[in-house]
Design a protein around this motif. Structure first.
Motif, PDB file in Angstrom:
ATOM      1  N   GLY A   1      17.368 -23.137   7.911  1.00 15.56           N
ATOM      2  CA  GLY A   1      18.044 -22.959   6.637  1.00 15.56           C
ATOM      3  C   GLY A   1      18.818 -21.658   6.576  1.00 15.56           C
ATOM      4  N   ARG A   2      19.316 -21.354   5.365  1.00 14.42           N
ATOM      5  CA  ARG A   2      20.184 -20.183   5.177  1.00 14.42           C
ATOM      6  C   ARG A   2      19.463 -18.880   5.485  1.00 14.42           C
ATOM      7  N   ASN A   3      18.176 -18.814   5.166  1.00 22.27           N
ATOM      8  CA  ASN A   3      17.440 -17.559   5.331  1.00 22.27           C
ATOM      9  C   ASN A   3      16.662 -17.510   6.641  1.00 22.27           C
ATOM     10  N   ARG A   4      17.215 -18.076   7.683  1.00 22.72           N
ATOM     11  CA  ARG A   4      16.547 -18.066   8.981  1.00 22.72           C
ATOM     12  C   ARG A   4      16.283 -16.630   9.428  1.00 22.72           C
ATOM     13  N   PRO A   5      15.054 -16.337   9.866  1.00 23.71           N
ATOM     14  CA  PRO A   5      14.715 -14.950  10.240  1.00 23.71           C
ATOM     15  C   PRO A   5      15.614 -14.399  11.345  1.00 23.71           C
ATOM     16  N   LYS A   6      16.056 -13.162  11.142  1.00 25.61           N
ATOM     17  CA  LYS A   6      16.902 -12.502  12.135  1.00 25.61           C
ATOM     18  C   LYS A   6      16.338 -11.145  12.569  1.00 25.61           C
ATOM     19  N   TYR A   7      15.804 -10.389  11.619  1.00 24.12           N
ATOM     20  CA  TYR A   7      15.318  -9.050  11.939  1.00 24.12           C
ATOM     21  C   TYR A   7      13.890  -8.849  11.416  1.00 24.12           C
ATOM     22  N   TRP A   8      13.144  -8.001  12.150  1.00 26.03           N
ATOM     23  CA  TRP A   8      11.800  -7.611  11.734  1.00 26.03           C
ATOM     24  C   TRP A   8      11.685  -6.099  11.894  1.00 26.03           C
ATOM     25  N   MET A   9      11.364  -5.410  10.800  1.00 25.37           N
ATOM     26  CA  MET A   9      11.130  -3.968  10.838  1.00 25.37           C
ATOM     27  C   MET A   9       9.647  -3.724  10.605  1.00 25.37           C
ATOM     28  N   ASP A  10       9.009  -3.010  11.532  1.00 22.32           N
ATOM     29  CA  ASP A  10       7.573  -2.758  11.439  1.00 22.32           C
ATOM     30  C   ASP A  10       7.301  -1.270  11.275  1.00 22.32           C
ATOM     31  N   PHE A  11       6.463  -0.942  10.282  1.00 25.50           N
ATOM     32  CA  PHE A  11       6.011   0.424  10.050  1.00 25.50           C
ATOM     33  C   PHE A  11       4.553   0.548  10.467  1.00 25.50           C
ATOM     34  N   GLY A  12       4.213   1.658  11.072  1.00 22.40           N
ATOM     35  CA  GLY A  12       2.822   1.929  11.414  1.00 22.40           C
ATOM     36  C   GLY A  12       2.587   3.421  11.430  1.00 22.40           C
ATOM     37  N   ASN A  13       1.392   3.840  11.007  1.00 22.32           N
ATOM     38  CA  ASN A  13       1.124   5.282  11.013  1.00 22.32           C
ATOM     39  C   ASN A  13      -0.364   5.576  11.141  1.00 22.32           C
ATOM     40  N   SER A  14      -0.635   6.768  11.635  1.00 26.64           N
ATOM     41  CA  SER A  14      -1.982   7.316  11.646  1.00 26.64           C
ATOM     42  C   SER A  14      -2.011   8.391  10.555  1.00 26.64           C
ATOM     43  N   ARG A  15      -2.854   9.398  10.706  1.00 26.63           N
ATOM     44  CA  ARG A  15      -2.984  10.394   9.634  1.00 26.63           C
ATOM     45  C   ARG A  15      -1.701  11.207   9.434  1.00 26.63           C
TER      46      ARG A  15
ATOM     47  N   GLY B   1       0.811  -1.212   0.000  1.00 26.51           N
ATOM     48  CA  GLY B   1       0.000   0.000   0.000  1.00 26.51           C
ATOM     49  C   GLY B   1       0.844   1.260   0.000  1.00 26.51           C
ATOM     50  N   GLY B   2       0.374   2.276   0.744  1.00 24.80           N
ATOM     51  CA  GLY B   2       1.036   3.567   0.762  1.00 24.80           C
ATOM     52  C   GLY B   2       2.470   3.503   1.249  1.00 24.80           C
ATOM     53  N   THR B   3       2.696   2.821   2.367  1.00 24.42           N
ATOM     54  CA  THR B   3       4.060   2.698   2.895  1.00 24.42           C
ATOM     55  C   THR B   3       4.836   1.612   2.181  1.00 24.42           C
ATOM     56  N   GLY B   4       4.205   0.465   1.947  1.00 27.86           N
ATOM     57  CA  GLY B   4       4.891  -0.654   1.318  1.00 27.86           C
ATOM     58  C   GLY B   4       5.452  -0.323  -0.051  1.00 27.86           C
ATOM     59  N   GLY B   5       4.701   0.416  -0.861  1.00 27.22           N
ATOM     60  CA  GLY B   5       5.189   0.792  -2.176  1.00 27.22           C
ATOM     61  C   GLY B   5       6.409   1.700  -2.101  1.00 27.22           C
ATOM     62  N   GLN B   6       6.397   2.613  -1.133  1.00 25.28           N
ATOM     63  CA  GLN B   6       7.550   3.512  -0.944  1.00 25.28           C
ATOM     64  C   GLN B   6       8.771   2.742  -0.434  1.00 25.28           C
ATOM     65  N   VAL B   7       8.539   1.789   0.474  1.00 23.72           N
ATOM     66  CA  VAL B   7       9.645   0.991   1.007  1.00 23.72           C
ATOM     67  C   VAL B   7      10.242   0.119  -0.097  1.00 23.72           C
ATOM     68  N   LEU B   8       9.394  -0.442  -0.954  1.00 23.90           N
ATOM     69  CA  LEU B   8       9.885  -1.274  -2.051  1.00 23.90           C
ATOM     70  C   LEU B   8      10.820  -0.481  -2.960  1.00 23.90           C
ATOM     71  N   THR B   9      10.433   0.743  -3.295  1.00 23.13           N
ATOM     72  CA  THR B   9      11.282   1.582  -4.140  1.00 23.13           C
ATOM     73  C   THR B   9      12.609   1.877  -3.451  1.00 23.13           C
ATOM     74  N   ALA B  10      12.554   2.147  -2.151  1.00 24.24           N
ATOM     75  CA  ALA B  10      13.791   2.405  -1.391  1.00 24.24           C
ATOM     76  C   ALA B  10      14.685   1.163  -1.380  1.00 24.24           C
ATOM     77  N   LEU B  11      14.090  -0.009  -1.241  1.00 20.89           N
ATOM     78  CA  LEU B  11      14.861  -1.256  -1.255  1.00 20.89           C
ATOM     79  C   LEU B  11      15.524  -1.472  -2.615  1.00 20.89           C
ATOM     80  N   ALA B  12      14.819  -1.118  -3.686  1.00 20.61           N
ATOM     81  CA  ALA B  12      15.388  -1.273  -5.027  1.00 20.61           C
ATOM     82  C   ALA B  12      16.600  -0.364  -5.216  1.00 20.61           C
TER      83      ALA B  12
ATOM     84  N   CYS C   1       4.332  -3.544   6.579  1.00 14.87           N
ATOM     85  CA  CYS C   1       3.681  -2.257   6.362  1.00 14.87           C
ATOM     86  C   CYS C   1       2.177  -2.521   6.327  1.00 14.87           C
ATOM     87  N   VAL C   2       1.621  -2.826   7.489  1.00 11.29           N
ATOM     88  CA  VAL C   2       0.216  -3.241   7.580  1.00 11.29           C
ATOM     89  C   VAL C   2      -0.564  -2.256   8.433  1.00 11.29           C
ATOM     90  N   ASP C   3      -1.882  -2.232   8.229  1.00  5.93           N
ATOM     91  CA  ASP C   3      -2.737  -1.284   8.943  1.00  5.93           C
ATOM     92  C   ASP C   3      -3.317  -1.861  10.227  1.00  5.93           C
TER      93      ASP C   3
END
Length: 279
Positions: free
Chosen positions: A152-166, A33-44, A129-131
């Motif tokens: 396996g090789r990709n065992r989870p290590k970190y979790w980054m959570d985004f949240g926002n109001s207006r 969504g609004g945040t996820g699309g922006q984060v994806l571009t930043a990751l690219a 990036c969930v509501d």
């Protein structure tokens, strides 16, 4: 004369599997969504920069089962030509064409109904990036279960959570397991960063529920979330990830943002109980 021993600043030091990996780091991005699309571009952008600096880069999987609607145009990164498409497919196709990557779109909800949950959840870094508050607790449960069941090789290590109001929001980085810290005479190294669902559990559970009625237009959507809250928050989170990948030492694990008053407050690395390494 009595001397006062100076307290060493607490930091979190990243392991070599992040700084100097042999393969691209797998990233699960939840929400297009609004945040996820922006984060994806930043990751690219980050991926291209990392590769040019000799790092293997990132391999991103984007999870979202929603489709593009008229109300998404403008505030989210979609065009009229993408109406009716899955958000994840539209965004991933665009990123792959622009940057020459081979990232994946997962047109399903990130929950316990995923066909192969261990494989789907196995990513070194998960970004949400969930509501909905409920979605955060589901993600936390899946990730903690995967840590115990997947080796396996990709065992989870970190979790980054985004949240926002207006006009406000936060981005918080957590560890999913203890990260081995090197000995340090200069710093107090911290091996665990608390989960947002544990540290702010009561706040999440008793927070006022947002209006989840779908918006029918961009004008109506803008009454619920400011035009630039998502992109501003995404840039703060991306800057933290850039420090994670490039510098390997963190003094902050996130921030709180008030865009209306132009205030940002860093969330410092701290010692939590016994979840730390002393040197």
């Amino acid at each position: 004369m009595k001397t006062t021993k100076l307290k060493k600043p607490p930091v979190h030091i990243v392991g070599n599997e992040i700084l100097r990996p042999y393969n691209p780091i797998t990233v699960n991005l939840i929400g297009a969504g609004g945040t996820g699309g922006q984060v994806l571009t930043a990751l690219a952008r980050m991926n291209l920069s990392l590769i040019n600096l000799g790092h293997p880069g990132l391999m991103v999987r984007l999870f979202d089962d929603d489709k593009v609607e008229t109300a998404n145009l403008g505030r989210q990164l979609f065009t009229t030509a993408e109406l009716g498409q899955f958000k994840a497919v539209a965004l991933i196709n665009r990123i792959n064409r622009f940057f020459g990557s081979n990232w994946k779109a997962e047109t399903m909800r990130y929950d316990h109904n995923m066909p192969d949950r261990n494989t789907a959840a196995s990513a070194t870094l998960t970004i949400s990036c969930v509501d909905k508050v409920e979605a955060r607790f589901i993600i936390a449960k899946i990730l903690t279960e995967t840590v115990h069941n997947y080796h396996g090789r990709n065992r989870p290590k970190y979790w980054m959570d985004f949240g926002n109001s207006r006009t406000s929001g936060q981005v918080i980085l957590s560890t999913l397991d203890k990260i081995t810290q090197p000995a340090s005479k200069q710093y107090e190294t911290v091996d665990s960063l608390p989960l947002v669902t544990e540290e702010y559990r009561d706040l999440l559970l008793f927070s006022e529920e947002a209006d989840e009625t779908p918006s029918c237009s961009l004008a109506e959507a803008l009454t619920k979330q400011d035009l630039f809250i998502n992109s501003t928050l995404a840039n703060y989170g991306a800057s933290l990830l850039w420090q994670l990948f490039r510098e390997g030492i963190l003094f902050n694990r996130g921030c709180f943002l008030n865009l209306k008053d132009f205030i940002s407050q860093p969330l410092k690395i701290e010692q939590h109980g016994n979840n730390r390494s002393r040197s």
